[in-house]
Design a protein around this motif. Structure first.
Motif, PDB file in Angstrom:
ATOM      1  N   UNK A  23      -7.953  -7.569  85.074  1.00  0.00           N
ATOM      2  CA  UNK A  23      -9.011  -6.562  84.944  1.00  0.00           C
ATOM      3  C   UNK A  23      -8.797  -5.710  83.697  1.00  0.00           C
ATOM      4  N   UNK A  24      -7.541  -5.364  83.413  1.00  0.00           N
ATOM      5  CA  UNK A  24      -7.267  -4.532  82.234  1.00  0.00           C
ATOM      6  C   UNK A  24      -7.666  -5.244  80.953  1.00  0.00           C
ATOM      7  N   UNK A  25      -7.305  -6.505  80.824  1.00  0.00           N
ATOM      8  CA  UNK A  25      -7.671  -7.249  79.617  1.00  0.00           C
ATOM      9  C   UNK A  25      -9.159  -7.564  79.593  1.00  0.00           C
ATOM     10  N   UNK A  26      -9.807  -7.635  80.778  1.00  0.00           N
ATOM     11  CA  UNK A  26     -11.253  -7.863  80.813  1.00  0.00           C
ATOM     12  C   UNK A  26     -12.002  -6.668  80.250  1.00  0.00           C
ATOM     13  N   UNK A  27     -11.476  -5.458  80.478  1.00  0.00           N
ATOM     14  CA  UNK A  27     -12.099  -4.265  79.889  1.00  0.00           C
ATOM     15  C   UNK A  27     -12.065  -4.335  78.367  1.00  0.00           C
ATOM     16  N   UNK A  73      -8.646  -9.468  73.928  1.00  0.00           N
ATOM     17  CA  UNK A  73      -8.804  -9.412  75.378  1.00  0.00           C
ATOM     18  C   UNK A  73      -9.125 -10.772  75.978  1.00  0.00           C
ATOM     19  N   UNK A  74      -9.984 -11.552  75.303  1.00  0.00           N
ATOM     20  CA  UNK A  74     -10.312 -12.900  75.785  1.00  0.00           C
ATOM     21  C   UNK A  74      -9.075 -13.774  75.825  1.00  0.00           C
ATOM     22  N   UNK A  75      -8.272 -13.711  74.779  1.00  0.00           N
ATOM     23  CA  UNK A  75      -7.041 -14.510  74.734  1.00  0.00           C
ATOM     24  C   UNK A  75      -6.114 -14.153  75.887  1.00  0.00           C
TER      25      UNK A  75
END
Length: 609
Positions: A23-27, A73-75
């Motif tokens: 969730x953190x990287x999805x933000x 973030x996608x990576x």
């Protein structure tokens, strides 16, 4: 589908830390989606239309920085995905394998378990990964786009929300029909797998009986049925298209038609362009990904996982409890016969009563109404041509196979329904291909009796003449690697393990076939002197010479006698001994329709002490 929901929720609860990282990287990933419309509107209204292109380029530069952050973030989201997917797959594999092994131990052969373990588990694993990314992408991307719309122009956000919710409603209404058709596809896939296994397993019988065309039509019918199911499943694409048209494409003409009114309300051209960017680049792709992802992967995930959870849960292995209604009368003669049979089974080390077994519903029985009693301490050798049912009989006695009718008792207790631990205490089976696992010599030898001391192991090895083997392997502390042992060494390790086992009944299913005659004689003699009962499936005539009694399975009848007795009264046994004496393997002279010729009712022997 409650089992699917419960299993999925339990999996997600157990992986809360991995979900938090995702969730953190999805933000970070959706930062461009949240800012694209707002920054575009500022670049147009405050920069290019206001005659200040530098300001416009500055806003666009900020958007470029947001895109770089989103790429990072996608990576990282894909890197986090493995922490969620692989434990899920491993847990599912353990469940499927445990269920298949439990069924096999109980004699329930399930050909569809192969399709579940390979195709269906991998399907669930892949669709679980896709579903996580689809739902996550929709929630974060659509949420970012709507937040951006409200911050830019609340009336536009309201105009967009109505058709989006309508499209989602249409899709939700069609989901039950989609799930039903997907479930039908999974079941047809399993049926086709079962049919294919049956056809391949019986190809020799099919060839001999001349039924090739009939079997081809039978298999082809199941292939055609699966194709029809797939075509029906494909028609659901029209429903998905309608949902996407309403929820994804309708907001664009709605916003364009409302543009004059929005401009009169004070919305600038840049803000209107930014709103369209949010719709086209944010809401529309998110909705498209959600609908296509759930329709393609989500349905397969739900239906296939439900099928796996329902069919692969390990069966209970407790002794069955039969309730007796006191109002039901029992025939005294029947009760007396059952009591007599139970008493005889209890007095025998091993007892088979009216056992019938076949490898398929249409195959001839390998054993038909077969009876056998072995007293404590008996030494029986089972002989017969290849494929006549010797290993099948060993599997039935050991509880690896379950008869279609009849009962098997060891030590007065029924084999059917016994737990693996209970069976291990009552019998030990050593097949032709001996099992040795990677571990120390000590662990391999104490596998069936963990409380053994090293002294007991050393004494047993000396008794069987295997001290040299233990020393050659490096001692009890040495690590065994199965691929580094010869077939004969693996058999000797397994035989020493069986000697040390607590079970009173030992079944050797050609367990010495890779040993020389001298080693075989030494080991069989030692096992014959071991307390308990010994059954040997022989591949040399010398085993029959050492036995107290010999059971001959010849494909038509079963004969039980001493070696000399069978030589005197059985032509089939004399031929078999002749084959052995000539150094050739016994073969069947004429083919039979089934896997083995049946034993006629009442022809099987009842042994006497």
């Amino acid at each position: 589908m409650t089992s699917v929901g419960a299993f999925t929720r339990a999996t997600l609860r157990a992986q809360r830390a991995a979900l938090a990282r995702l969730a953190a990287w999805s933000l970070a990933e959706v930062l461009p989606a949240a800012l694209v419309g707002l920054l575009t509107a500022r670049a147009v209204d405050d920069g290019f239309l206001a005659g200040r292109p530098a300001i416009g380029l500055l806003w666009l530069a900020l958007l470029g920085i947001a895109v770089l952050v989103g790429a990072v973030g996608t990576n990282r989201t894909y890197a986090c995905l493995g922490d969620l997917v692989e434990p899920f797959r491993d847990d599912l594999l353990r469940r499927v394998t445990a269920g298949a092994l439990a069924g096999a131990t109980g004699g329930r052969v399930d050909d569809a378990a192969v399709a579940r373990l390979t195709h269906q588990v991998e399907m669930v694993r892949d669709t679980w990964a896709g579903l996580l990314m689809v739902v996550r992408g929709f929630l974060f991307a659509a949420g970012a786009a709507l937040i951006g719309l409200f911050s830019l122009a609340a009336p536009v956000a309201l105009l967009v929300a109505v058709p989006v919710l309508a499209g989602l409603g249409l899709f939700a209404a069609a989901l039950p029909a989609m799930i039903a058709r997907q479930r039908e596809y999974v079941r047809s896939d399993e049926r086709l797998g079962q049919v294919a296994v049956a056809a391949l397993a019986g190809h020799r019988d099919v060839t001999v009986s001349g039924a090739r065309e009939q079997v081809t039509r039978w298999v082809g019918g199941h292939i055609d049925a699966q194709a029809r199911v797939e075509r029906r499943l494909a028609t659901m694409a029209a429903t998905r298209g309608l949902s996407l048209a309403v929820g994804g494409w309708l907001p664009v003409p709605v916003v364009l038609l409302a543009a004059p009114w929005l401009v009169r309300q004070g919305l600038g051209p840049g803000a209107l362009l930014g709103a369209l960017v949010y719709v086209v680049r944010g809401v529309q792709p998110a909705l498209h990904t959600l609908v296509q992802g759930i329709a393609a992967g989500g349905l397969r995930f739900t239906v296939t996982l439900d099928r796996l959870l329902r069919t692969s849960a390990p069966a209970a292995m407790a002794d069955p409890v039969v309730a007796v209604d006191p109002a039901v009368s029992v025939d005294p003669a029947t009760e007396a016969a059952e009591t007599a049979r139970a008493a005889l089974s209890a007095a025998s080390a091993l007892s088979l009563r009216a056992v019938t077994f076949r490898y398929g519903p249409h195959a001839d029985p390998v054993l038909d109404d077969f009876d056998l009693d072995l007293p404590e301490g008996d030494h029986l050798v089972i002989v017969g041509a290849s494929g006549v049912g010797k290993s099948t009989l060993a599997g039935l006695i050991a509880g690896v196979l379950r008869p279609q009718s009849g009962t098997v008792h060891i030590g007065g207790r029924q084999v059917a329904g016994a737990s693996p631990a209970d069976l291990a205490r009552r019998r030990v089976l050593i097949p032709q291909e001996a099992y040795v696992f990677t571990g120390t010599v000590r662990d391999n030898l104490r596998y069936l009796r963990p409380d053994l001391t090293d002294r007991a192991i050393i004494l047993a090895a000396a008794r069987l003449g295997l001290s040299g083997l233990v020393e050659r392997l490096g001692g009890l502390e040495a690590t065994l690697h199965p691929d580094g042992l010869s077939a004969g060494e693996r058999q000797q390790v397994a035989l020493l393990r069986a000697w040390l086992a607590p079970a009173p009944v030992v079944i050797l299913d050609e367990a010495t076939c890779h040993l020389d005659p001298a080693a075989e004689a030494r080991l069989e003699t030692a096992f014959a002197e071991r307390p308990g009962t010994l059954l040997v499936i022989a591949h040399r005539v010398s085993s029959a010479l050492r036995a107290r009694r010999v059971l001959l399975l010849d494909g038509r009848r079963a004969h039980l006698d001493s070696h000399q007795g069978l030589l005197a009264r059985s032509v089939a046994y004399r031929e078999l001994v002749g084959y052995w004496a000539a150094g050739t393997q016994p073969v069947r002279s004429t083919p039979t329709r089934g896997r083995s010729a049946p034993l006629p009712t009442g022809s099987a022997p009842r042994s006497s002490p």
